[in-house]
Design an enzyme around this catalytic site. Sequence first.
Site, mmCIF file in Angstrom:
data_model
loop_
_atom_site.group_PDB
_atom_site.id
_atom_site.type_symbol
_atom_site.label_atom_id
_atom_site.label_comp_id
_atom_site.label_asym_id
_atom_site.label_seq_id
_atom_site.Cartn_x
_atom_site.Cartn_y
_atom_site.Cartn_z
ATOM 1 N N VAL A 71 157.168 23.478 105.326
ATOM 2 C CA VAL A 71 156.700 22.275 104.631
ATOM 3 C C VAL A 71 155.700 22.715 103.572
ATOM 4 O O VAL A 71 154.789 23.499 103.862
ATOM 5 C CB VAL A 71 156.013 21.323 105.644
ATOM 6 C CG1 VAL A 71 155.453 20.106 104.949
ATOM 7 C CG2 VAL A 71 156.971 20.927 106.750
ATOM 8 N N CYS A 72 155.840 22.235 102.353
ATOM 9 C CA CYS A 72 154.919 22.600 101.274
ATOM 10 C C CYS A 72 153.495 22.206 101.652
ATOM 11 O O CYS A 72 153.200 21.023 101.885
ATOM 12 C CB CYS A 72 155.320 21.914 99.971
ATOM 13 S SG CYS A 72 154.170 22.241 98.614
ATOM 14 N N VAL A 73 152.611 23.179 101.706
ATOM 15 C CA VAL A 73 151.248 22.945 102.141
ATOM 16 C C VAL A 73 150.494 22.002 101.205
ATOM 17 O O VAL A 73 149.793 21.098 101.657
ATOM 18 C CB VAL A 73 150.486 24.276 102.353
ATOM 19 C CG1 VAL A 73 150.352 25.055 101.050
ATOM 20 C CG2 VAL A 73 149.126 24.031 102.982
ATOM 21 N N ALA A 76 151.857 18.454 101.542
ATOM 22 C CA ALA A 76 151.490 17.913 102.851
ATOM 23 C C ALA A 76 150.025 17.489 102.871
ATOM 24 O O ALA A 76 149.708 16.364 103.274
ATOM 25 C CB ALA A 76 151.776 18.939 103.940
#
Length: 122
Positions: A71-73, A76
């Site tokens: 998941v793209c930090v 997110a």
Amino acid sequence: MMTLLLLTQPGTHPVAWHAFRLAQSLIQAQHTVQVFFYQDAVTIANALNWRPQDEPNLGQQWQSLGIDLPVCVSAALNRGITDSDNAERHQLSTANLLSGFRLAGLGELADAMMTAERTLQF
């Protein structure tokens, strides 16, 4: 053949469900599948998403596949989703990333795009 599925739509969008069903089919056909949750699709990894009992939870469906779920930090954190490391680093009260999902940088997406034989965006 390695297929990269780049998800950008939230779990409430029908296209996000199409991506899951495609991943399921590809895995059943013994193809290699990588995914990356980006933009609004990061909300799929929110452990605080609630669905009525008679409606499936897309995050839990992805968990059931047993594959890596990056998941793209940045996306997110921007949407209030964090793991315990980032919660501590950014002084947030709690983590809410679903188990099985992990935060990752865009460098991982770039690497996956370089090695994938095809990339499909949902």
